[in-house]
Write an enzyme that holds these catalytic residues in place. Structure first.
Site, PDB file in Angstrom:
ATOM      1  N   GLU B  60      -1.268  44.132  19.817  1.00  0.00           N
ATOM      2  CA  GLU B  60      -2.053  43.087  19.155  1.00  0.00           C
ATOM      3  C   GLU B  60      -1.275  42.363  18.064  1.00  0.00           C
ATOM      4  O   GLU B  60      -1.436  41.155  17.883  1.00  0.00           O
ATOM      5  CB  GLU B  60      -3.355  43.670  18.584  1.00  0.00           C
ATOM      6  CG  GLU B  60      -4.401  43.976  19.644  1.00  0.00           C
ATOM      7  CD  GLU B  60      -4.194  45.313  20.346  1.00  0.00           C
ATOM      8  OE1 GLU B  60      -3.302  46.083  19.900  1.00  0.00           O
ATOM      9  OE2 GLU B  60      -4.900  45.590  21.328  1.00  0.00           O
ATOM     10  N   HIS B 129     -15.953  49.160  19.509  1.00  0.00           N
ATOM     11  CA  HIS B 129     -16.094  47.952  20.321  1.00  0.00           C
ATOM     12  C   HIS B 129     -17.257  47.078  19.858  1.00  0.00           C
ATOM     13  O   HIS B 129     -17.619  46.141  20.552  1.00  0.00           O
ATOM     14  CB  HIS B 129     -16.328  48.312  21.794  1.00  0.00           C
ATOM     15  CG  HIS B 129     -15.123  48.846  22.504  1.00  0.00           C
ATOM     16  ND1 HIS B 129     -14.540  50.036  22.172  1.00  0.00           N
ATOM     17  CD2 HIS B 129     -14.395  48.337  23.526  1.00  0.00           C
ATOM     18  CE1 HIS B 129     -13.512  50.255  22.978  1.00  0.00           C
ATOM     19  NE2 HIS B 129     -13.395  49.234  23.801  1.00  0.00           N
TER      20      HIS B 129
END
Lengths: 354, 326
Positions: B60, B129
């Site tokens: 990321e 999440h």
């Protein structure tokens, strides 16, 4: 059953020993007096800049500054191998590379003196400003290289970081991608043996930092970072490979940080003067000078004239820097976005001088 | 005109951007053949090729940093972080580089990039999440933070974000990726950034919200209308910079404000909205500003997430409280 799956070797390029004596055959460019004198001039000029910057800081006229004393061959060697259309992404210590690329001493002093205009280089317009968060420039280099590759530019992104930067995730993430996508990026490591107070051997158990490239599926090699001919040669070969579409290279340049980490650091807290003194015998400028005198007819007059010229240039740069008026306070808003959002015009008006 | 879900509208905008500008490139984890874990990029690699729609390694920080580098070198990267829960390694790049490259080079280098990430709870996803940490990003000067709340706004705002000359974090409320369909005209028309949308007019109370909570807020407004309370509903859409003019004009009219967000209450963006009203609209207030928000807890796993998420019921109660004040 166990079978052998992989092995690797890491080479180190070196041409001149610490006394400036050739270790063997030199690359072709080393035979050209104009080329090697230009390398020497660039290193001397960098050291004059460094000396001036530290003097300005010590007298309260410059901010905290990261000296590159003893590591001039790395930036000069790398930048002198680059083409104008390549892009340099330097860490905060790579004044040598920046100056060689055409960043002016005044611009650099402005930056270290706390003025953003110092990173608005007139010269290498696509080069990145110095990167202070360690290793965060490597992903940028991957992105620049991706853009170059998609645009078929035949150019290369060259990022330079320190030995400490090779411990960071962003270094590995970017290296992995350059290897994976065969991107035109060269990562140069200025291994000056110190990350502030942490020695190279306390940074990683890897025998070389160059071998970190192997895990990324790309070549890694070392060069004697105190030998500008070796650095230029290694970087030139890597750039040629990248331009041919063969991908990136990691080059670890072995040098030594003769100065403090920055002017805010006192290296005597963590290392012995004796150690530093020993490394002065290996520094890059005296070494090249000895060889120039022996092989290229470099005279005492040449030397004196070069030193005087470099000192004069930096005196003039310092004067121009010190005479530069600060920007208007409202300028802090002027490049935040292309168009300043409505609510910020109120804040801007609050600091506006005019 | 086609009836699209929000995720289909995102895909349509990405396709349109790839079509109209050869500088636009997409990259992220699983955005290629897989089409993204939510299918936001489904079919794009087949249409635009591996050069322009690229699967990256699991990195990321690299994804964000590579977007900075590519943007500064003339491209229009649209990078995806698969879930907001994994955006944190990328924040170094957003704070230290994307948001300040223009400032620190005095405009010499700029960063026209978009970082997309699905965010928010309510879909019974695994741990990490479901969070909503948009206020962290909205705190960063130099960045834009945009959150669509309907298919049409997703299409128009994403196109605007991609065309914008500065970096935009585009947070997609995944709970409503497929919750509703709306007519979306895929004609390349963008919607304005930096402007809130007035979704429902009312005279009694202003409800300020964004993202998936727009659904519950509109539901609450309907319920309130049945009780004779006319709620005005504002979708902020761009969280940074904030369209305070629209908020203040509404509060000047209604005199009451309830801010609704899924993110944790403390130091959430609702606090900034309340502060703006306190500083610049205090005299029009008939009741204290109220916040209906996620609790200041770690986001619970799916069994309890329903108790964490603000629902229409909590919004109605807060409005009734505001209406009852003096």
């Amino acid at each position: 059953m166990r079978k052998h799956m992989a092995s690797f070797e890491i080479d180190c390029t070196a041409y001149l020993n610490a006394d400036g004596a050739p270790l063997g055959d030199l690359p072709d460019f080393a035979g050209d007096t104009e080329t090697v004198v230009a390398l020497y001039r660039a290193m001397v000029r960098t050291r004059a800049f460094d000396t001036k910057a530290i003097a300005l800081q010590r007298t309260g006229r410059l901010g905290t500054y990261a000296s590159c004393l003893g590591q001039e061959a790395i930036g000069v060697g790398a930048a002198s191998a680059m083409e104008p259309g390549d892009v340099l992404l330097p860490s905060f210590r790579e004044h040598a590379a920046q100056l060689r690329r055409g960043v002016t001493p005044v611009e650099s002093l402005l930056y270290w003196g706390g003025d953003e205009r110092g990173s608005d280089f007139a010269g290498p317009r696509n080069d990145f400003p110095v990167c202070i968060p360690v290793a965060s420039q490597f992903p940028h280099a991957a992105g620049v290289a991706l853009a170059m590759s998609l645009n078929r530019e035949k150019a290369v992104a060259v990022a330079i970081g320190g030995d400490g930067s090779t411990s960071k995730g962003e270094f590995y993430e970017a290296l992995n991608l350059v290897g994976l996508w065969t991107l035109p990026a060269v990562f140069v490591i200025n291994n000056n043996q110190w990350a502030i107070s942490v020695r190279r051997r306390e940074q990683s158990a890897a025998k070389t930092l160059a071998q970190k490239a192997i895990a990324a599926g790309m070549p890694g090699e070392q060069a004697d970072g105190n030998d500008v001919i070796a650095v230029r040669d290694a970087v030139s070969r890597a750039l040629a490979r990248a331009r041919e579409g063969a991908g990136g290279t990691l080059i670890e340049c072995l040098s030594y940080r003769l100065g403090d980490h920055t002017t805010a650091d006192d290296a005597r807290r963590y290392r012995e003067d004796e150690e530093v003194k020993a490394h002065w015998k290996e520094e890059p400028i005296a070494r090249l000078r000895a060889w120039l005198v022996a092989e290229h007819g470099w005279s005492k007059t040449d030397e004196e004239s070069l030193l005087r010229g470099a000192a004069d240039e930096m005196d003039a740069a310092a004067e121009a820097y010190l005479a530069t008026e600060p920007e208007q306070a409202a300028s802090m808003f002027d490049h935040l976005y292309e168009t300043l959002p409505g609510d910020l015009t109120t804040q801007r008006a609050e600091v506006s001088d005019g | 005109m086609a009836e699209l879900t929000l995720v289909e509208a995102v895909r349509a905008a990405l396709g349109r951007a790839l079509e109209e500008d050869p500088k636009v490139i997409l990259f992220g984890e699983d955005v290629g053949i897989d089409g993204g874990v939510f299918r936001a990029t489904d079919g794009l690699v087949q249409r635009y090729g591996f050069d322009r729609v690229r699967d990256t390694p699991l990195s990321e920080a690299l994804i964000a940093g590579m977007a900075v580098g590519a943007a500064a070198h003339g491209m229009r990267p649209v990078a995806e972080v698969q879930f907001m829960g994994f955006i944190y390694p990328a924040i170094d790049q957003l704070v230290n580089h994307a948001s300040r490259l223009r400032t620190r080079t005095r405009g010499r280098l700029t960063c026209p990039m978009v970082l997309r990430a699905p965010y928010g709870g309510g879909i019974h996803a695994p741990e990490h999440h479901s969070e909503s940490t948009e206020s962290m990003l909205a705190h960063i000067p130099g960045l834009r933070v945009v959150v669509p709340s309907s298919p049409a706004r997703a299409y128009g705002l994403l196109l605007a974000a991609i065309r914008d000359p500065d970096p935009v974090v585009f947070l997609e409320p995944k709970r409503i990726y497929r919750a509703l369909r709306e007519d979306v005209n895929d004609d390349g028309t963008a919607l304005p950034l930096d402007q809130a949308f007035l979704l429902r007019e009312g005279s009694d109370v202003t409800l300020v919200t964004w993202g998936a909570m727009v659904v519950e807020t509109l539901e609450a407004a309907s319920a309130l209308a049945g009780r004779g309370i006319q709620a005005e509903v504002i979708d902020l859409a761009t969280l940074k910079p904030l369209d305070t003019a629209t908020i203040l004009a509404s509060v000047a009219k209604t005199g009451r404000c309830v801010i609704v967000h899924e993110a944790a209450m403390t130091a959430g963006l609702g606090a900034e909205v309340a502060a703006q009203i306190a500083e610049r609209g205090l005299t029009s207030l008939l009741a204290p500003v109220r916040r209906v928000a996620g609790y200041d807890t770690v986001m619970p796993l799916p069994r309890l997430e329903g108790r964490y998420m603000p629902g229409a019921g909590r919004i109605v109660l807060a409005v009734e409280d505001a209406m009852a004040f003096a």
